[in-house]
Design a protein around this motif. Structure first.
Motif, mmCIF file in Angstrom:
data_model
loop_
_atom_site.group_PDB
_atom_site.id
_atom_site.type_symbol
_atom_site.label_atom_id
_atom_site.label_comp_id
_atom_site.label_asym_id
_atom_site.label_seq_id
_atom_site.Cartn_x
_atom_site.Cartn_y
_atom_site.Cartn_z
ATOM 1 N N TRP A 159 0.848 -1.193 0.000
ATOM 2 C CA TRP A 159 0.000 0.000 0.000
ATOM 3 C C TRP A 159 0.884 1.245 0.000
ATOM 4 N N TRP A 160 0.490 2.252 -0.809
ATOM 5 C CA TRP A 160 1.348 3.410 -1.043
ATOM 6 C C TRP A 160 0.619 4.739 -0.847
ATOM 7 N N SER A 161 1.385 5.724 -0.412
ATOM 8 C CA SER A 161 0.949 7.116 -0.409
ATOM 9 C C SER A 161 2.198 7.960 -0.638
ATOM 10 N N PRO A 162 2.583 8.164 -1.907
ATOM 11 C CA PRO A 162 3.855 8.828 -2.220
ATOM 12 C C PRO A 162 3.894 10.287 -1.771
ATOM 13 N N SER A 163 5.110 10.793 -1.617
ATOM 14 C CA SER A 163 5.298 12.162 -1.129
ATOM 15 C C SER A 163 4.801 13.197 -2.127
ATOM 16 N N GLU A 164 4.683 12.802 -3.380
ATOM 17 C CA GLU A 164 4.196 13.709 -4.414
ATOM 18 C C GLU A 164 3.238 12.963 -5.322
ATOM 19 N N ARG A 165 2.095 13.575 -5.599
ATOM 20 C CA ARG A 165 1.102 12.960 -6.473
ATOM 21 C C ARG A 165 1.096 13.657 -7.827
ATOM 22 N N ALA A 166 0.686 12.927 -8.847
ATOM 23 C CA ALA A 166 0.434 13.509 -10.160
ATOM 24 C C ALA A 166 -1.070 13.712 -10.272
ATOM 25 N N VAL A 167 -1.500 14.931 -10.553
ATOM 26 C CA VAL A 167 -2.930 15.235 -10.623
ATOM 27 C C VAL A 167 -3.238 16.024 -11.886
ATOM 28 N N ILE A 168 -4.475 15.923 -12.328
ATOM 29 C CA ILE A 168 -4.949 16.667 -13.492
ATOM 30 C C ILE A 168 -6.207 17.432 -13.107
ATOM 31 N N ASP A 169 -6.204 18.727 -13.388
ATOM 32 C CA ASP A 169 -7.411 19.543 -13.253
ATOM 33 C C ASP A 169 -8.205 19.337 -14.537
ATOM 34 N N PRO A 170 -9.386 18.727 -14.466
ATOM 35 C CA PRO A 170 -10.115 18.418 -15.702
ATOM 36 C C PRO A 170 -10.484 19.643 -16.523
ATOM 37 N N THR A 171 -10.577 20.800 -15.878
ATOM 38 C CA THR A 171 -10.928 22.016 -16.627
ATOM 39 C C THR A 171 -9.742 22.567 -17.408
ATOM 40 N N GLN A 172 -8.540 22.063 -17.103
ATOM 41 C CA GLN A 172 -7.337 22.577 -17.762
ATOM 42 C C GLN A 172 -6.887 21.723 -18.942
ATOM 43 N N PHE A 173 -7.553 20.582 -19.160
ATOM 44 C CA PHE A 173 -7.172 19.738 -20.290
ATOM 45 C C PHE A 173 -7.754 20.342 -21.570
ATOM 46 N N THR A 174 -6.879 20.780 -22.452
ATOM 47 C CA THR A 174 -7.312 21.415 -23.694
ATOM 48 C C THR A 174 -6.813 20.617 -24.887
ATOM 49 N N PRO A 175 -7.696 19.940 -25.584
ATOM 50 C CA PRO A 175 -7.264 19.161 -26.751
ATOM 51 C C PRO A 175 -6.804 20.075 -27.881
ATOM 52 N N SER A 176 -5.787 19.659 -28.593
ATOM 53 C CA SER A 176 -5.290 20.441 -29.721
ATOM 54 C C SER A 176 -6.256 20.335 -30.897
ATOM 55 N N ARG A 177 -6.132 21.268 -31.831
ATOM 56 C CA ARG A 177 -6.962 21.203 -33.035
ATOM 57 C C ARG A 177 -6.690 19.919 -33.799
ATOM 58 N N SER A 178 -5.412 19.521 -33.807
ATOM 59 C CA SER A 178 -5.050 18.311 -34.539
ATOM 60 C C SER A 178 -5.701 17.073 -33.928
ATOM 61 N N LEU A 179 -5.815 17.034 -32.581
ATOM 62 C CA LEU A 179 -6.464 15.896 -31.934
ATOM 63 C C LEU A 179 -7.948 15.874 -32.281
ATOM 64 N N LYS A 180 -8.598 17.035 -32.218
ATOM 65 C CA LYS A 180 -10.022 17.097 -32.560
ATOM 66 C C LYS A 180 -10.261 16.627 -33.998
ATOM 67 N N LYS A 181 -9.409 17.098 -34.907
ATOM 68 C CA LYS A 181 -9.541 16.725 -36.309
ATOM 69 C C LYS A 181 -9.298 15.238 -36.497
ATOM 70 N N PHE A 182 -8.291 14.722 -35.776
ATOM 71 C CA PHE A 182 -7.954 13.304 -35.891
ATOM 72 C C PHE A 182 -9.108 12.427 -35.422
ATOM 73 N N VAL A 183 -9.661 12.743 -34.261
ATOM 74 C CA VAL A 183 -10.741 11.939 -33.686
ATOM 75 C C VAL A 183 -11.969 11.959 -34.597
ATOM 76 N N ARG A 184 -12.266 13.143 -35.136
ATOM 77 C CA ARG A 184 -13.408 13.252 -36.044
ATOM 78 C C ARG A 184 -13.175 12.420 -37.314
ATOM 79 N N LYS A 185 -11.963 12.475 -37.837
ATOM 80 C CA LYS A 185 -11.644 11.748 -39.062
ATOM 81 C C LYS A 185 -11.669 10.244 -38.857
ATOM 82 N N GLN A 186 -11.157 9.793 -37.692
ATOM 83 C CA GLN A 186 -11.085 8.355 -37.419
ATOM 84 C C GLN A 186 -12.402 7.767 -36.941
ATOM 85 N N GLY A 187 -13.329 8.621 -36.570
ATOM 86 C CA GLY A 187 -14.633 8.133 -36.128
ATOM 87 C C GLY A 187 -14.617 7.509 -34.751
ATOM 88 N N TYR A 188 -13.700 7.959 -33.884
ATOM 89 C CA TYR A 188 -13.651 7.428 -32.521
ATOM 90 C C TYR A 188 -14.915 7.818 -31.763
#
Length: 238
Positions: free
Chosen positions: A61-90
């Motif tokens: 069992w672990w509780s490290p001295s430093e955690r990696a966290v993501i603020d969901p409001t700060q995740f901004t997809p690039s235009r290229s990712l949006k275009k890619f996902v739309r093109k691939q039909g994900y």
């Protein structure tokens, strides 16, 4: 000094030593033993603790001295990712293929990273059936090509693992989940330990004391009942 937990202690499944007593080397090792019962797992996550161990190793069992966290409001997809996902039909869904997601996450790990054992898979599947563990799935046609899974604790989501069989599949899962999570009251995503890959996805370090302080607030917050309802996620790609 590491604490050894009794196995299958039904009287005190919530017991863990204080996180500040975790070892410095290896960083974050807090306790050994216990069990992976739903009660123990839920108690662990609500205290900022998670299990991580390999085949033929004791339960750690672990509780490290430093955690990696993501603020969901700060995740901004690039235009290229949006275009890619739309093109691939994900397409992206929630809680429609939990067992398949955790199986893929286990299979893609290298020989030295086999920590999603059969015991772990069974434990988190039980937790999923009880409504505490959740999966996000990425599809191309009828094929499952990526996803992630983790544990919900109030307005905090504790991410466990992700996988990708096609380009940008795991990034797509995180993008869609961040927007959906934030829309329904989610505030923070815990990624446990920082890696270069997580940093590239927008994760930032947070000291254990600060993380535990946030956790105490977030676990009391109520999210929308629609957050983890089995569904397809529709976002605006514009």
């Amino acid at each position: 000094m590491t604490i050894y937990l009794p196995p299958l202690d039904e009287t005190k499944p919530e017991f863990f030593p204080p996180v500040y007593t975790a070892m410095a080397d290896p960083d974050g090792l807090l306790a050994i033993g216990g069990d992976l019962s739903p009660e123990r797992l839920k108690a662990a996550y609500s205290q900022g603790i998670f299990p991580w161990f390999g085949i033929d190793e004791p339960l750690l069992w672990w509780s490290p001295s430093e955690r990696a966290v993501i603020d969901p409001t700060q995740f901004t997809p690039s235009r290229s990712l949006k275009k890619f996902v739309r093109k691939q039909g994900y397409r992206v869904s929630i809680n429609q293929a939990f067992e398949a997601v955790i199986e893929h996450c286990a299979l893609i790990r290298g020989e030295n990273q086999v920590w999603i054992t059969e015991e772990m898979r069974a434990a988190y599947t039980r937790l999923h059936k009880l409504g505490s563990a959740h999966s996000i799935e990425v599809w191309q046609g009828d094929a499952l090509i990526g996803g992630l899974y983790g544990v919900g604790v109030g307005a905090l989501f504790c991410g466990e693992s992700m996988f990708s069989l096609k380009t940008n599949a795991s990034k797509t899962a995180l993008w869609y989940f961040c927007e959906h999570f934030s829309l329904h009251g989610g505030k923070l995503i815990d990624c446990q330990m920082m890696t270069e890959h997580l940093a590239s996805l927008g994760a930032r370090p947070l000291a254990r004391d600060a993380f535990i302080s946030r956790l105490q607030t977030l676990k009391q917050q109520v999210t929308s009942p629609a957050l983890f309802r089995s569904q397809w996620i529709e976002l605006n790609h514009d």
